[in-house]
Design an enzyme around this catalytic site. Structure first.
Site, PDB file in Angstrom:
ATOM      1  N   ASP A   1       0.775  -1.306  -0.098  1.00 51.96           N
ATOM      2  CA  ASP A   1      -0.032  -0.151  -0.152  1.00 51.96           C
ATOM      3  C   ASP A   1       0.685   1.317  -0.121  1.00 51.96           C
ATOM      4  O   ASP A   1       0.723   2.093  -0.876  1.00 51.96           O
ATOM      5  CB  ASP A   1      -0.891  -0.065   0.973  1.00 51.96           C
ATOM      6  CG  ASP A   1      -0.440  -0.611   2.495  1.00 51.96           C
ATOM      7  OD1 ASP A   1       0.478  -1.107   2.604  1.00 51.96           O
ATOM      8  OD2 ASP A   1      -1.175  -0.577   3.463  1.00 51.96           O
TER       9      ASP A   1
ATOM     10  N   ASP B   1       0.903  -8.050 -10.465  1.00 54.48           N
ATOM     11  CA  ASP B   1       0.087  -7.961 -11.565  1.00 54.48           C
ATOM     12  C   ASP B   1      -0.482  -6.470 -11.395  1.00 54.48           C
ATOM     13  O   ASP B   1      -0.604  -5.583 -12.518  1.00 54.48           O
ATOM     14  CB  ASP B   1      -1.275  -8.756 -11.375  1.00 54.48           C
ATOM     15  CG  ASP B   1      -1.920  -8.755 -12.551  1.00 54.48           C
ATOM     16  OD1 ASP B   1      -1.729  -8.201 -13.548  1.00 54.48           O
ATOM     17  OD2 ASP B   1      -2.981  -9.522 -12.603  1.00 54.48           O
TER      18      ASP B   1
ATOM     19  N   ASP C   1       0.547  -2.747 -13.602  1.00 49.45           N
ATOM     20  CA  ASP C   1      -0.389  -1.735 -14.619  1.00 49.45           C
ATOM     21  C   ASP C   1      -0.131  -0.228 -13.989  1.00 49.45           C
ATOM     22  O   ASP C   1      -0.331   0.620 -15.001  1.00 49.45           O
ATOM     23  CB  ASP C   1      -1.807  -2.174 -14.351  1.00 49.45           C
ATOM     24  CG  ASP C   1      -2.252  -3.414 -15.410  1.00 49.45           C
ATOM     25  OD1 ASP C   1      -1.334  -4.032 -15.835  1.00 49.45           O
ATOM     26  OD2 ASP C   1      -3.452  -3.320 -15.959  1.00 49.45           O
TER      27      ASP C   1
END
Ligand code: NAI
Length: 330
Positions: free
Chosen positions: A203, A227, A231
């Site tokens: 986070d 993953d 992005d």
């Protein structure tokens, strides 16, 4: 002539594959493309979205270039991408994210390499329905997979003159699973005294990435965080249209963009072939065709420097126009 497996994919896959094959061909490099289909259409005709012939082709050729394949959401068959990575033990997912010439982004000096574990974690596909209102997914983290991905990240850092490897977990909450990943990182790190180490929670990483991304070098993450973070990093350098990737194992390698099959722009001659092209350039370097890789990369960067882009990057070129310009610039 070198034979390479080409999975055309679906959605925008066939359009961007055609563009990349055309550019490589125009560079003068002769490749015997072993074209293989996979995905939903193949599921209908052959009863499986990933037939043995596709795996055999990659096993024969050792290297594949792959366009995206659609995965049905919430139902239907298991992702072809996940299956491929598992079947061929492509344990490392490598996603370099570096600013491209003339591509406007929020930050300059982004040069991050995301190393994502590719075979386990919540992607192990172990799910069960407890009752109508409860479902469970099992997160699998093993010492073997964690140590080898951490070693891959450090080896990559050494080979590519990178200074730091940062491990990303949520080990404060998932003390056993992410805790094991972190323990493996610390063990492996002892073998690489010349590389700096850093530990961060996922986070906090996300917050830091959107505020000051140039502080990061090589990141190593378990599958799910990898993953999502890759992005995010793609967004830092201009979006999914320019984000390349590779899945690498001890025996085989499959090069593919980060993005999916983009069904929203399928068949509209709008897709940006850059991410697949950059993946193909890395593939050419991997098979030792460095001079062709450089020629093609130069032509792509020249096209960007001329301010010529597809729509996703704020330009007005179609896939075909952009492809032809790169070919002119070769
Ligand atoms: P997506 O990456 O296909 O699209 C997200 C957004 O980015 C869309 O607005 C799309 O138009 C845009 N975009 C993606 N690639 C682009 C390109 N080359 N040029 C211009 N715009 C581009 O993600 P989404 O919509 O979540 O997934 C669609 C399908 O792709 C799903 O079935 C998913 O499972 C699959 N997928 C397959 C992958 C693979 O084959 N490795 C990886 C990721 C998703």
């Amino acid at each position: 002539m070198k034979q390479i497996t080409l999975i055309n994919g679906d959605g925008i896959g066939p359009e961007i594959s055609e563009a990349v094959v055309k550019i490589i061909d125009a560079s003068g490099l002769k490749i015997d493309w072993d074209i293989q289909t996979a995905g939903a259409d193949v599921m209908e005709s052959e009863g499986t979205p990933l037939p043995e012939r596709v795996l055999n082709s990659i096993k024969r050729n050792k290297v594949a270039l792959k366009a995206p394949v659609t995965t049905p959401i919430g139902k239907g068959f298991r992702s072809v991408n996940v299956q491929l990575r598992k079947e061929l033990d492509l344990y490392a997912n490598l996603r370099p994210c570096k600013n491209l010439p003339n591509v406007k982004t929020k930050f300059d000096n982004v040069d991050i390499v995301v190393v994502r574990e590719n075979t386990e974690d919540l992607y192990a596909g172990i799910e069960r329905q407890i009752d109508n209102d409860t479902a469970e997914s099992i997160k699998v983290i093993t010492r073997k997979a964690s140590e080898r991905i951490c070693r891959f990240a450090f080896d990559y850092a050494l080979k590519n003159n990178r200074n730091e490897v940062c491990v990303v977990t949520k080990a404060n909450i998932m003390k056993l699973s992410d805790g094991l990943f972190l323990e493996c990182f610390r063990n492996v790190a002892c073998d690489y005294p010349q590389i700096s180490k850093r530990e961060i929670l996922v986070d906090n990483l996300c917050m830091q990435l959107v505020q000051n991304p140039s502080q990061f070098d090589v990141l190593v993450l378990p599958n799910l965080y990898g993953d999502i973070v890759s992005d995010l990093c793609a967004g830092l350098i201009g979006g999914l249209g320019v984000a390349q990737g590779a899945n690498i194992g001890l025996e085989y390698a499959v090069f593919e963009p980060v993005h999916g099959s983009a069904p929203d722009i399928k068949g509209q001659n709008k897709a940006n072939p850059t991410a697949l092209l950059l993946s193909a350039i890395e593939m050419l370097k991997y098979i030792g065709e460095n001079s062709y890789a450089q020629i093609i990369e130069k032509a792509l960067f020249k096209t960007f420097s001329q301010g010529k882009f597809t729509k996703d990057l704020g330009g007005n070129l179609s896939t075909k126009e952009f492809t032809n310009l790169i070919i002119q610039n070769l």
